[in-house]
Design an enzyme around this catalytic site. Structure first.
Site, PDB file in Angstrom:
ATOM      1  N   CYS A 106     -38.288  26.709 -42.753  1.00 15.79           N
ATOM      2  CA  CYS A 106     -38.305  25.528 -41.870  1.00 15.79           C
ATOM      3  C   CYS A 106     -37.678  24.293 -42.522  1.00 15.79           C
ATOM      4  CB  CYS A 106     -39.729  25.217 -41.444  1.00 15.79           C
ATOM      5  SG  CYS A 106     -40.525  26.577 -40.606  1.00 15.79           S
ATOM      6  N   HIS A 136     -40.795  17.649 -39.057  1.00 16.30           N
ATOM      7  CA  HIS A 136     -40.728  19.062 -38.673  1.00 16.30           C
ATOM      8  C   HIS A 136     -41.812  19.311 -37.621  1.00 16.30           C
ATOM      9  CE1 HIS A 136     -40.634  23.305 -38.640  1.00 16.30           C
ATOM     10  NE2 HIS A 136     -41.672  23.505 -39.421  1.00 16.30           N
ATOM     11  N   ASN A 194     -42.626  25.691 -32.746  1.00 15.61           N
ATOM     12  CA  ASN A 194     -41.992  25.512 -34.052  1.00 15.61           C
ATOM     13  C   ASN A 194     -40.698  26.343 -34.082  1.00 15.61           C
ATOM     14  OD1 ASN A 194     -41.200  25.658 -36.718  1.00 15.61           O
ATOM     15  ND2 ASN A 194     -43.254  26.030 -37.530  1.00 15.61           N
TER      16      ASN A 194
HETATM   17  O1  UT7 Z   1     -43.206  25.788 -40.363  1.00 16.27           O
HETATM   18  C1  UT7 Z   1     -44.262  26.328 -41.076  1.00 16.27           C
HETATM   19  C2  UT7 Z   1     -44.939  27.339 -40.223  1.00 16.27           C
HETATM   20  N1  UT7 Z   1     -46.340  27.425 -40.257  1.00 16.27           N
HETATM   21  C3  UT7 Z   1     -47.213  26.426 -39.984  1.00 16.27           C
HETATM   22  O2  UT7 Z   1     -46.864  25.298 -39.811  1.00 16.27           O
HETATM   23  C4  UT7 Z   1     -48.648  26.823 -39.883  1.00 16.27           C
HETATM   24  C5  UT7 Z   1     -49.598  25.741 -40.285  1.00 16.27           C
HETATM   25  N2  UT7 Z   1     -50.945  26.099 -39.866  1.00 16.27           N
HETATM   26  C6  UT7 Z   1     -51.401  25.847 -38.621  1.00 16.27           C
HETATM   27  O3  UT7 Z   1     -50.711  25.258 -37.817  1.00 16.27           O
HETATM   28  C7  UT7 Z   1     -52.823  26.233 -38.303  1.00 16.27           C
HETATM   29  O4  UT7 Z   1     -53.456  26.695 -39.475  1.00 16.27           O
HETATM   30  C8  UT7 Z   1     -52.905  27.321 -37.185  1.00 16.27           C
HETATM   31  C9  UT7 Z   1     -52.476  26.726 -35.854  1.00 16.27           C
HETATM   32  C10 UT7 Z   1     -52.047  28.520 -37.532  1.00 16.27           C
HETATM   33  C11 UT7 Z   1     -54.350  27.788 -37.040  1.00 16.27           C
HETATM   34  O5  UT7 Z   1     -55.172  26.693 -36.742  1.00 16.27           O
HETATM   35  P1  UT7 Z   1     -56.540  26.458 -37.521  1.00 16.27           P
HETATM   36  O6  UT7 Z   1     -57.161  25.267 -36.943  1.00 16.27           O
HETATM   37  O7  UT7 Z   1     -56.207  26.452 -38.989  1.00 16.27           O
HETATM   38  O8  UT7 Z   1     -57.364  27.716 -37.096  1.00 16.27           O
HETATM   39  P2  UT7 Z   1     -58.035  28.837 -38.005  1.00 16.27           P
HETATM   40  O9  UT7 Z   1     -56.978  29.758 -38.516  1.00 16.27           O
HETATM   41  O10 UT7 Z   1     -58.962  28.184 -38.980  1.00 16.27           O
HETATM   42  O11 UT7 Z   1     -58.885  29.618 -36.917  1.00 16.27           O
HETATM   43  C12 UT7 Z   1     -59.966  29.003 -36.217  1.00 16.27           C
HETATM   44  C13 UT7 Z   1     -60.532  30.006 -35.233  1.00 16.27           C
HETATM   45  C14 UT7 Z   1     -60.798  31.366 -35.856  1.00 16.27           C
HETATM   46  O12 UT7 Z   1     -61.946  31.898 -35.241  1.00 16.27           O
HETATM   47  P3  UT7 Z   1     -63.392  31.799 -35.928  1.00 16.27           P
HETATM   48  O13 UT7 Z   1     -63.252  32.503 -37.242  1.00 16.27           O
HETATM   49  O14 UT7 Z   1     -63.668  30.325 -36.081  1.00 16.27           O
HETATM   50  O15 UT7 Z   1     -64.283  32.494 -34.968  1.00 16.27           O
HETATM   51  C15 UT7 Z   1     -59.607  32.185 -35.460  1.00 16.27           C
HETATM   52  O16 UT7 Z   1     -59.878  33.558 -35.403  1.00 16.27           O
HETATM   53  O17 UT7 Z   1     -59.588  30.229 -34.190  1.00 16.27           O
HETATM   54  C16 UT7 Z   1     -59.304  31.634 -34.082  1.00 16.27           C
HETATM   55  N3  UT7 Z   1     -57.909  31.799 -33.698  1.00 16.27           N
HETATM   56  C17 UT7 Z   1     -57.514  31.814 -32.402  1.00 16.27           C
HETATM   57  N4  UT7 Z   1     -58.191  31.703 -31.250  1.00 16.27           N
HETATM   58  C18 UT7 Z   1     -57.450  31.736 -30.111  1.00 16.27           C
HETATM   59  C19 UT7 Z   1     -56.829  31.915 -34.492  1.00 16.27           C
HETATM   60  N5  UT7 Z   1     -55.710  32.004 -33.753  1.00 16.27           N
HETATM   61  C20 UT7 Z   1     -56.105  31.940 -32.451  1.00 16.27           C
HETATM   62  C21 UT7 Z   1     -55.398  31.977 -31.225  1.00 16.27           C
HETATM   63  N6  UT7 Z   1     -56.124  31.849 -30.085  1.00 16.27           N
HETATM   64  N7  UT7 Z   1     -54.069  32.097 -31.156  1.00 16.27           N
END
Ligand code: UT7
Length: 329
Positions: free
Chosen positions: A115, A254, A284
């Site tokens: 990215c 970004h 993204n």
């Molecule tokens: O250009 C670089 C590319 N990458 C990035 O920029 C990624 C940077 N990271 C992020 O943007 C965030 O970490 C994410 C959007 C990927 C995830 O958000 P988060 O707030 O960090 O969520 P999390 O991974 O801590 O998950 C929270 C909850 C989990 O459930 P429990 O364990 O709390 O029950 C996940 O299983 O949300 C759940 N979850 C979802 N639920 C619905 C994870 N993905 C999803 C989904 N839909 N797509």
């Protein structure tokens, strides 16, 4: 007259027509529109047709940038395509673009910085132009992440979209790049990767069965890194430019996650109207995200002549880049 600065003399972007909404993703993985909107800020994304490749988007964006610069294809001395989704391992997508655009006098190569690709590409172009080796460099940043995303993995498939942005860089009489900086920390290489398909795990039936040709991501690790580095890289490049934080008129970050953008904005003490956001529409787009955002911000009139614009991004590698640009056309 500031004859020695390097700047952008033409810009263009391309987005595929096909839109995939969060609602449509609900039918593919266990997710929902509300979760995606609140956790990422994304509402929909563009997806490239199955029969098209990254070079298709590069050519469209490159043509527009050349037209905007008022240059002929033959005027370009170097093409840098920054992508992690090249048409194939080799030849470079840069060479395919060189052929299709008719840039017969241009050298061409691909640069891979995920990215952060656009800022890496800009910094390489800056070096070539500043040193007098090349006069006009076409930097195209394009990614078709839809091609390497696991559409069964809700951690990644909701985040990405396809697109391309291109700039022609050259010496400019007014404004231009005041400072540019790039960085890397390979200790974070495991956070974001496409494990198979290279020399480590060449494609086999097993690698395909294990879904190793798809993007794997540790979202939380990337998130924490992103919030920290967006702030640090911004402040470093502002200092390098000789300006103060308060001199920055506009921020093009970004477009990865609205929470990352807002965290950076707050740390940089900028108001919402000074920060461009289009990730609600496109998700993204990896390397394409910053040049597409810059192109849209310019077309919307959000950036005026004389404005100091801060570009900042991060990505797999881990990598990052930042640039202060005094905009003049
Ligand atoms: O250009 C670089 C590319 N990458 C990035 O920029 C990624 C940077 N990271 C992020 O943007 C965030 O970490 C994410 C959007 C990927 C995830 O958000 P988060 O707030 O960090 O969520 P999390 O991974 O801590 O998950 C929270 C909850 C989990 O459930 P429990 O364990 O709390 O029950 C996940 O299983 O949300 C759940 N979850 C979802 N639920 C619905 C994870 N993905 C999803 C989904 N839909 N797509």
């Amino acid at each position: 007259m500031e004859k020695n600065k390097v700047g952008i003399i033409g810009i263009g972007s391309y987005l595929p027509e096909k839109i995939v909404t969060n609602k449509e993703l609900e039918k593919m993985v266990d997710t929902n529109d509300e979760w995606i909107r609140s956790r990422t800020g994304i509402v929909e994304r563009r997806i490239l047709d199955e029969d098209k490749a990254t070079s298709f988007m590069c050519i469209k964006a490159g043509e527009l940038a050349l037209k905007d610069a008022g240059l002929c294809p033959e005027d370009i001395d170097l093409i840098i395509v920054t992508t992690i989704t090249p048409d194939m391992a080799f030849p470079s997508t840069g060479c395919i673009v060189q052929r299709e655009l008719g840039c017969t006098n241009a050298a061409a190569f691909d640069l891979e910085a995920a990215c952060s690709g656009f800022l890496y590409g800009m910094s390489v172009a800056y070096g070539y132009i500043n040193s007098g080796i090349y006069k006009n460099v076409l930097v195209i940043s394009a990614d078709a992440l839809s091609k390497i995303i696991d559409w069964k993995d809700r951690n990644t498939c909701i985040l990405f979209g396809d697109g391309a942005g291109a700039v022609v860089m050259s010496k400019v009489e007014h404004g231009g790049i005041l400072a540019i900086d790039i960085g890397a920390d390979g200790k974070g290489a495991e956070y974001l990767k496409q494990p198979a398909g290279g020399s480590l795990y060449p494609a086999t039936h097993e690698t395909v069965d294990q879904r190793l040709h798809y993007v794997q991501m540790e979202g939380n690790g990337v998130f924490k890194f992103a919030v920290k580095i967006m702030d640090e890289a911004s402040k470093k490049v502002i200092q390098k430019s000789g300006l103060e934080l308060s001199d920055i008129d506009y921020l093009i970050p970004h477009q990865a996650n609205i929470r990352i953008i807002n965290a950076a904005r707050k740390r940089l003490k900028m108001t919402e109207d000074k920060v461009f956001v289009n990730l609600d529409k496109y998700g993204n787009m990896s390397a394409a995200s910053i040049p597409v955002a810059l192109d849209e911000a310019l077309k919307k009139g959000n950036i005026k002549n004389g404005d100091n614009v801060l570009l900042v991004g991060f990505g797999g590698g881990l990598t990052w880049g930042s640039c202060v640009l005094e905009w003049h056309r």
